[in-house]
Design an enzyme around this catalytic site. Structure first.
Site, PDB file in Angstrom:
ATOM      1  N   ASP A  91       0.813  -1.223   0.000  1.00 21.02           N
ATOM      2  CA  ASP A  91       0.000   0.000   0.000  1.00 21.02           C
ATOM      3  C   ASP A  91       0.848   1.275   0.000  1.00 21.02           C
ATOM      4  OD1 ASP A  91      -2.476  -1.459   0.185  1.00 21.02           O
ATOM      5  OD2 ASP A  91      -1.921  -1.882   2.259  1.00 21.02           O
ATOM      6  N   GLU A 111       2.707  -1.238   4.606  1.00 22.45           N
ATOM      7  CA  GLU A 111       1.419  -1.842   4.280  1.00 22.45           C
ATOM      8  C   GLU A 111       0.365  -1.290   5.237  1.00 22.45           C
ATOM      9  OE1 GLU A 111      -0.301  -4.358   1.540  1.00 22.45           O
ATOM     10  OE2 GLU A 111       1.793  -4.791   1.988  1.00 22.45           O
ATOM     11  N   LYS A 113      -3.604  -2.022   6.802  1.00 17.97           N
ATOM     12  CA  LYS A 113      -4.731  -2.942   6.902  1.00 17.97           C
ATOM     13  C   LYS A 113      -5.762  -2.380   7.880  1.00 17.97           C
ATOM     14  CE  LYS A 113      -2.925  -5.841   4.077  1.00 17.97           C
ATOM     15  NZ  LYS A 113      -3.482  -5.916   2.703  1.00 17.97           N
TER      16      LYS A 113
END
Length: 270
Positions: A91, A111, A113
């Site tokens: 990401d 990343e 989430k």
């Protein structure tokens, strides 16, 4: 679209899908964008701190490149690839620095989430579930997708002694302590961090060998067992204790800390 309107839409979509898995990708969009923005700010700061070094940011890395890196270590590695254009796209992308030999070395991978909107729903007085009679929605398994990118970057960096992979978690499925949330009617709802119904942190603990959360684990750990030595590449997992959202400045501070660790590990090659 405002975050409130988006949350309302996601709750309705979640009910239609009877769970969290069906909306995971949509629910995480704002968090993904924030991590990407934080990564770009981080690279600018690194450039300011090290004007003599060259940095670059990439959004993806191909499986072909990963396989080539593995083949350099051992000819038996990196042989299998069925889809030539296959790639991974963390990401926050990948930040790299150029060493004295002209090679690009990874200094940060990030990343994002997001999973679990229970806290927001309770505060707004919403009931969830198929029959609209539950305070909490059972967590899905979407978080397990994170392991793929972690493993791929670990393969790419198998020759390095550091692993600058950060996962920023947010949402009620990643609590590290119990939280009490009050509904508009005054009723308190307790979210237990040890509840398998909502907590999904244990689905990620394999990525850091069960080591501490909210700690910079960039420098690889070496262990010895029965005369054998092993190198552990552990992802640095960061989560908000109360399920709140990550402020941009806090993500940047963590990213800089990990990236600076990477540069320290590479100091003799830059």
């Amino acid at each position: 679209m405002s975050q409130t309107n988006q949350s309302n839409r996601l709750t309705n979509q979640q009910k239609e899908n009877h769970g969290a898995a069906g909306i995971f990708g949509t629910a995480a969009q704002l968090h993904d964008a924030a991590v990407s923005q934080a990564a770009l700010f981080t690279m600018k700061q690194l450039q300011s701190e090290h004007p003599n070094l060259k940095f670059r940011h990439r959004k993806s890395i191909s499986k072909l490149e990963i396989n080539k890196a593995l083949q350099k270590l051992d000819p038996d590695l990196g042989k299998t690839l069925f889809v030539p254009e296959s790639s991974i796209k963390p990401d926050g992308g990948i930040i790299e620095v150029q060493d004295t030999n002209g090679n690009w070395r990874i200094v940060l991978v990030s990343e994002a989430k997001h999973q679990g909107n229970d806290i927001e729903n309770i505060k707004q007085g919403k009931l969830v579930g198929k029959n609209n009679d539950q305070d909490l929605m059972a967590a899905g398994n979407a978080i397990e997708r994170a392991h793929k990118n972690i493993s791929e970057i670990a393969n790419l960096m198998l020759a390095e002694s550091y692993f600058p992979y950060i996962i920023f978690l947010e949402g009620s499925n990643f609590l590290t302590k119990d939280v009490i949330v009050t509904r508009p009617d005054g009723r308190n709802v307790e979210l237990k961090c040890n509840s398998g119904f909502i907590n999904r942190l244990d689905r990620l603990s394999a990525a850091n060998y069960g080591m501490a959360i909210n700690v910079n684990l960039c420098k690889n750990k070496f262990i010895s067992t029965n005369g054998r030595h092993s190198m552990l590449q552990a992802a640095s997992i960061f989560t908000k204790n109360n399920g709140e959202k990550w402020p941009l400045n806090e993500m940047i501070d963590i990213m800089l800390d990990v990236a600076r660790t990477s540069l320290y590990m590479l100091k003799n090659e830059l």
